[in-house]
Design an enzyme around this catalytic site. Structure first.
Site, PDB file in Angstrom:
ATOM      1  N   GLU A   1      -1.823 -17.296  -7.181  1.00 22.73           N
ATOM      2  CA  GLU A   1      -2.640 -16.103  -6.880  1.00 22.73           C
ATOM      3  C   GLU A   1      -2.232 -15.470  -5.549  1.00 22.73           C
ATOM      4  OE1 GLU A   1      -6.784 -17.257  -7.233  1.00 22.73           O
ATOM      5  OE2 GLU A   1      -6.708 -16.987  -9.379  1.00 22.73           O
TER       6      GLU A   1
ATOM      7  N   GLU B   1      -4.415 -19.655 -15.954  1.00 18.51           N
ATOM      8  CA  GLU B   1      -5.796 -20.029 -15.623  1.00 18.51           C
ATOM      9  C   GLU B   1      -6.735 -19.137 -16.401  1.00 18.51           C
ATOM     10  OE1 GLU B   1      -7.167 -20.275 -11.544  1.00 18.51           O
ATOM     11  OE2 GLU B   1      -5.231 -21.073 -10.888  1.00 18.51           O
TER      12      GLU B   1
HETATM   13  C1  BGP Z   1      -8.604 -19.515  -8.918  1.00 20.89           C
HETATM   14  C2  BGP Z   1      -7.814 -20.584  -8.247  1.00 20.89           C
HETATM   15  C3  BGP Z   1      -8.138 -21.971  -8.666  1.00 20.89           C
HETATM   16  C4  BGP Z   1      -9.502 -22.193  -9.233  1.00 20.89           C
HETATM   17  C5  BGP Z   1     -10.092 -21.046  -9.996  1.00 20.89           C
HETATM   18  C6  BGP Z   1     -11.565 -21.137 -10.297  1.00 20.89           C
HETATM   19  O1  BGP Z   1      -8.858 -18.518  -7.997  1.00 20.89           O
HETATM   20  O2  BGP Z   1      -6.429 -20.427  -8.419  1.00 20.89           O
HETATM   21  O3  BGP Z   1      -7.749 -22.808  -7.632  1.00 20.89           O
HETATM   22  O4  BGP Z   1     -10.339 -22.902  -8.459  1.00 20.89           O
HETATM   23  O5  BGP Z   1      -9.853 -19.814  -9.383  1.00 20.89           O
HETATM   24  O6  BGP Z   1     -12.316 -20.753  -9.192  1.00 20.89           O
HETATM   25  P1  BGP Z   1     -13.514 -21.578  -8.630  1.00 20.89           P
HETATM   26  O7  BGP Z   1     -13.001 -22.948  -8.432  1.00 20.89           O
HETATM   27  O8  BGP Z   1     -13.884 -20.920  -7.380  1.00 20.89           O
HETATM   28  O9  BGP Z   1     -14.573 -21.510  -9.654  1.00 20.89           O
END
Ligand code: BGP
Length: 479
Positions: free
Chosen positions: A180, A376
């Site tokens: 990201e 993701e």
């Molecule tokens: C993205 C990241 C991850 C992950 C995901 C979910 O931004 O790449 O590392 O954590 O989001 O977000 P969160 O964990 O804040 O729910």
């Protein structure tokens, strides 16, 4: 008949700091994510507004122990294999390999750990997909250089790349340069180790850091191809199309501008140059980029082989201050968006929009004509363990089903070449934005709560068996 290609890569994605724990084991050095605390200070530290370069006794740091995957990886990968994973995306912790961030000699214990993890994947026929840098800047380099404020970070990053490319060549084909990458504009400490000093021009600092990461990414692509012919190297964007809040042309324009914050990165990484509007924007904002002729040549030579992205929600934007005040997403959201009245939201306020995934896929493919990879996607939710130990997470199945359906339409009706799908967090891990354990994404439940209590026992949820069926039928049976 499945609409997914025969070799479609189904799997899941994690990040070192959110699951490994063992933060000082076997010579590992301290990294940015280790000092991002749980609780009210988290966002200020993650954004670079509150300086915290060491741990103190008043805070809890969830990354220190996480779900102890450092010791449980064999058990965890065996469960991924049981679901039929074709790919597992994980990140390599920079400071396990180079504890001071730019050491001349890599730490053998760190290299051996990931080699064993990779071998474990290969044993089950699971393709490893490695994120080189997932919210991970060595503290030693933040102290020395101010993180990605300094161009010398490029060489340190390339040292790290050289160590892992050389060691894992022949075993790892798929690589992502920065997780990201666009998040450095929002969570600047997490994304680039930036801490803003009094009087500093924050925008300029962010864009300079962005430029250094973009150059580092391009040089890494070239290096990967030299060391590992046939390697596939991708960029990684926190995606999610901006919708105009209304069809008022001013809203449409505002949404287009908001999308450009993200395209700044992917245009540079996929096309090898900044678009003309980006230069104009920086000029208007008085941002002086430290960009050399050599940087521009490196960007041209190091374009990515594919575009990967995370997708959780679409976003919306308006030019009207009253609408913004009324619909602004409440809380401490990492990325600005207005609440879309047509969409429902998760318990954490992330709006659910499978059609938005299809729009995002189409837009990215129209723009770049390179293969795409969804690395993701998922639903963070509170799970309830029943007395008999079962976990009925139909809400998660519903979310994933709708997104996989959208993905299938994209392939069959739009013809977008999609390499694979790694849902986020196949095993419960620490939330990046909140530091919670309670916000759970996984097919596998881990017995651990927000305060760090629990046995770490792993349990299969209903979604575990559902995803297993999805993979076994290559996405044909989503029931
Ligand atoms: C993205 C990241 C991850 C992950 C995901 C979910 O931004 O790449 O590392 O954590 O989001 O977000 P969160 O964990 O804040 O729910």
């Amino acid at each position: 008949m499945s609409v997914f290609p025969e070799n479609f890569l189904w799997g899941g994605a994690t990040a070192a700091n959110q699951c490994e724990g063992a933060y000082l084991t076997d010579g590992r050095g301290l990294s940015s994510v280790d000092v991002v605390p749980f609780g009210p200070d988290r966002m200020a530290v993650a954004r670079g507004q509150l300086k915290m370069l060491a741990c103190d006794a008043e805070h809890i740091y969830p990354a220190h122990d996480a779900i102890d995957m450092y010791c449980h990886y064999k058990e965890d990968i065996a469960m991924f294999a049981e679901m039929g994973f074709k790919v597992y995306r994980f990140s390599i912790s920079w400071t396990r390999i180079l504890p001071a961030g730019d050491d001349d000699h890599p730490n053998e214990a760190g290299l051996a750990f990931y080699e064993s993890l990779i071998d474990e994947c290969l044993k089950y026929g699971i393709e490893p997909l490695v994120t080189i840098c997932h919210f991970d800047t060595p503290i030693a380099l933040i102290e020395k250089y101010g993180g990605w404020k300094d161009r010398r970070m490029i060489d340190a990053y390339l040292k790290f790349c050289t160590a892992i490319f050389t060691r894992y060549k022949g075993k790892v084909k798929y690589w992502l340069t920065f997780n990201e990458i666009n998040m450095l504009l929002h969570l600047s400490f997490m994304g680039a180790g930036l801490v803003f000093e009094e009087g500093e021009d924050e925008q300029e600092v962010k864009y300079r850091a962005a430029h250094y990461e973009i150059v580092a990414s391009a040089k890494a692509v070239k290096l990967a191809h030299e060391i590992m012919p046939g390697a596939m190297v991708g960029c990684m964007l926190a995606a999610g199309q901006y919708y105009p809040f209304t069809c008022n042309p001013d809203d449409v324009y505002t949404a287009m501008e908001a999308d450009r914050d993200n395209y700044f990165f992917t245009d540079a990484q996929a096309r090898g140059a900044y678009p003309v509007w980006a230069w104009k924007r920086m000029e208007r904002a008085g941002i002086r980029l430290d960009c050399t002729e050599e940087d521009l040549a490196a960007m041209k030579e190091g374009t990515v082989d594919f575009i990967s992205f995370s997708y959780y929600a679409s976003r919306s934007a308006s030019a009207d201050p009253e609408t913004v005040a009324k619909y602004r997403k409440p809380g401490n959201a990492a990325i600005f968006s207005l609440l879309n009245p047509y969409l429902k939201a998760s318990e954490w306020g992330w709006q659910i929009d499978p059609v938005g995934l299809r729009i995002t896929l189409n837009t990215l493919y129209d723009r770049y004509q390179k293969p795409l990879f969804i690395v993701e996607n998922g639903l963070g939710a509170v799970d309830k363990v029943e007395e008999d130990g079962s976990i009925h997470d139909n809400y998660r199945i519903d979310y994933l089903r709708a997104h996989i359906e959208a993905m299938g339409k994209d392939i069959s009706e739009d013809g977008v070449p999609l390499l694979g799908y790694t849902m986020w967090g196949p095993i419960n891990l620490v939330s990046a934005s909140t530091g919670e354990m309670k916000k759970r994404y996984g097919f596998i439940y881990v017995d651990k709560d927000n305060d760090g209590n629990g046995t770490l026992e792993r349990r299969r949820k209903d979604s575990f068996y559902w995803y297993k069926k999805v993979i076994a039928t290559n996405g044909d049976d989503l029931s």
